[in-house]
Design a protein around this motif. Structure first.
Motif, PDB file in Angstrom:
ATOM      1  N   SER D  28       7.986  23.523 -40.852  1.00  0.00           N
ATOM      2  CA  SER D  28       7.695  24.484 -39.441  1.00  0.00           C
ATOM      3  C   SER D  28       7.421  25.472 -40.135  1.00  0.00           C
ATOM      4  CB  SER D  28       9.513  23.956 -38.846  1.00  0.00           C
ATOM      5  OG  SER D  28       9.606  22.994 -38.924  1.00  0.00           O
ATOM      6  N   LEU D  29       8.260  26.714 -40.726  1.00  0.00           N
ATOM      7  CA  LEU D  29       7.634  27.639 -41.012  1.00  0.00           C
ATOM      8  C   LEU D  29       6.021  28.134 -41.619  1.00  0.00           C
ATOM      9  CD1 LEU D  29      10.818  29.068 -43.098  1.00  0.00           C
ATOM     10  CD2 LEU D  29      10.075  29.849 -41.133  1.00  0.00           C
ATOM     11  N   MET D  36       6.900  28.521 -31.687  1.00  0.00           N
ATOM     12  CA  MET D  36       7.448  27.377 -30.474  1.00  0.00           C
ATOM     13  C   MET D  36       8.423  26.538 -31.611  1.00  0.00           C
ATOM     14  SD  MET D  36       4.105  25.734 -28.418  1.00  0.00           S
ATOM     15  CE  MET D  36       5.509  24.300 -28.407  1.00  0.00           C
ATOM     16  N   LEU D  37       8.385  26.874 -32.272  1.00  0.00           N
ATOM     17  CA  LEU D  37       9.605  26.442 -33.959  1.00  0.00           C
ATOM     18  C   LEU D  37      10.610  27.004 -34.115  1.00  0.00           C
ATOM     19  CD1 LEU D  37       6.409  24.494 -35.801  1.00  0.00           C
ATOM     20  CD2 LEU D  37       8.126  23.613 -33.965  1.00  0.00           C
ATOM     21  N   LYS D  38      10.824  28.112 -33.449  1.00  0.00           N
ATOM     22  CA  LYS D  38      11.778  29.034 -33.578  1.00  0.00           C
ATOM     23  C   LYS D  38      14.346  27.866 -33.804  1.00  0.00           C
ATOM     24  CE  LYS D  38      12.082  32.383 -30.237  1.00  0.00           C
ATOM     25  NZ  LYS D  38      11.810  33.922 -30.323  1.00  0.00           N
ATOM     26  N   LYS D  85      11.240  17.177 -28.873  1.00  0.00           N
ATOM     27  CA  LYS D  85      10.665  18.279 -28.231  1.00  0.00           C
ATOM     28  C   LYS D  85       8.871  18.275 -28.653  1.00  0.00           C
ATOM     29  CE  LYS D  85      14.389  20.908 -26.369  1.00  0.00           C
ATOM     30  NZ  LYS D  85      14.806  22.133 -26.550  1.00  0.00           N
ATOM     31  N   HIS D  86       9.152  18.378 -29.904  1.00  0.00           N
ATOM     32  CA  HIS D  86       7.852  18.668 -30.958  1.00  0.00           C
ATOM     33  C   HIS D  86       6.862  17.343 -31.231  1.00  0.00           C
ATOM     34  CE1 HIS D  86       9.387  22.375 -30.406  1.00  0.00           C
ATOM     35  NE2 HIS D  86      11.456  22.516 -31.203  1.00  0.00           N
ATOM     36  N   LYS D  87       6.158  17.737 -31.931  1.00  0.00           N
ATOM     37  CA  LYS D  87       4.381  16.996 -32.140  1.00  0.00           C
ATOM     38  C   LYS D  87       4.532  16.493 -33.386  1.00  0.00           C
ATOM     39  CE  LYS D  87       3.785  15.306 -27.205  1.00  0.00           C
ATOM     40  NZ  LYS D  87       4.678  14.483 -26.492  1.00  0.00           N
ATOM     41  N   HIS D  88       4.914  17.437 -34.240  1.00  0.00           N
ATOM     42  CA  HIS D  88       4.576  16.988 -35.565  1.00  0.00           C
ATOM     43  C   HIS D  88       5.288  16.553 -36.080  1.00  0.00           C
ATOM     44  CE1 HIS D  88       2.834  21.295 -35.528  1.00  0.00           C
ATOM     45  NE2 HIS D  88       3.895  21.756 -34.902  1.00  0.00           N
ATOM     46  N   GLU D  89       4.649  15.416 -37.692  1.00  0.00           N
ATOM     47  CA  GLU D  89       5.352  14.713 -37.621  1.00  0.00           C
ATOM     48  C   GLU D  89       6.326  14.982 -38.526  1.00  0.00           C
ATOM     49  OE1 GLU D  89       3.899  11.842 -37.753  1.00  0.00           O
ATOM     50  OE2 GLU D  89       5.507  10.370 -38.544  1.00  0.00           O
TER      51      GLU D  89
END
Lengths: 112, 112, 112, 112
Positions: D28-29, D36-38, D85-89
């Motif tokens: 994420s970093l 959006m990822l904090k 909430k997030h689309k990242h793998e």
């Protein structure tokens, strides 16, 4: 010291308790009546570890302060109860630090 | 406070540094210029974790004080260097705590 | 399992070693010849704690993998040496896990 | 692997979850949509830390397995909810590891 102001007292109580528990742990391992102190050694480590965990969690302003402090208070109670059974100075000091930490953690737990 | 007397100053420096790093970590995650601070966030956590580890190890009178404090000093140096790049008050305070902790850890490392 | 691929083997060796050390710690505290095992108890905790720290640091892809793994290898060596003095099955298994972890940590330390 | 047999499944679930959370944290970093990822970054660290704590506590056969696993399950729930909430793998894999860990921790909490 720069820490989250609202958590400061509880962080410091946890760290003092961690120190007292680890001091009691190290000292107990050097005592002649080691066999009588084995439960004390075990709960000292347990309590030091949970206090260290709680202090770091509070210093990063955890969203789970209430649950973590409730857990910490329970372990502190158990450690104080065990240390009260022994006459060594390090056990007395540890029991006192545990009771203080349990009290402050319970207040924190309700406030959080 | 009842801790191993010879380790006291170093334990306290590590715990202050842990607090400063975690405060900087939490504060950085709230800043508008988040992208510029991502390396700061990363090293803040790294440094807080190694300081917490060192403090607990010292409080149970580890036989590896020299090696652990040397590691801690290196991470503190890196964190101070990163925080020096930023203008935020939490970064300045963190850099200062890191430099102080690195200095005391190096003294401890030589003495242990 | 999703972890940093390059660190996987070392993380797993550290976690197995943590488990072996903590199992030896818990088992030693239950043994009849407790006094002979007090150094074993002490170094078991030390080694479990440094292995847990190393594993978590590697899983967040620490920039200090080399230094942390070198420290971990040293503590593992000391724990293996102590456990080798005792005949208990948990000591033998712990010594074996420590030697394996030390070896993998040294490889990691050179590669990092 | 030599660990407390009754705790094995839960230890492994906690360690897998720690790895997934730390992988998600590191990844994420590095993402473009950092802002959006904090909250994801924050809860990833929280969850990794509580999982690491729970795993080590279980591996030394803590008397507080029920309370610690209950805490761990709550933090895992919160982390899964945020990652969903997030689309990242890495977020999807993390959410899955968190849900699995929460389930196993709840079973452990009732059994302990």
């Amino acid at each position: 010291m720069i820490i989250e102001e609202k958590n400061r007292e509880c962080i410091e109580a946890c760290l003092q308790c961690m120190n007292a528990c680890n001091y009691c742990y190290v000292s107990s391992l050097k005592e002649y009546d080691l066999a009588m102190l084995k439960e004390c050694i075990r709960i000292d480590r347990e309590c030091a570890d949970v206090c260290a965990f709680a202090a770091e969690a509070l210093s990063r302003d955890t969203a789970f302060a209430s649950e973590i402090c409730e857990l910490c208070a329970k372990v502190c109670d158990a450690c104080a109860e065990e240390c009260d059974k022994h006459k060594h100075e390090h056990c007395k000091q540890c029991a006192e630090a545990c009771r203080r930490c349990a009290k402050i953690c319970r207040e924190m737990s309700k406030a959080a």
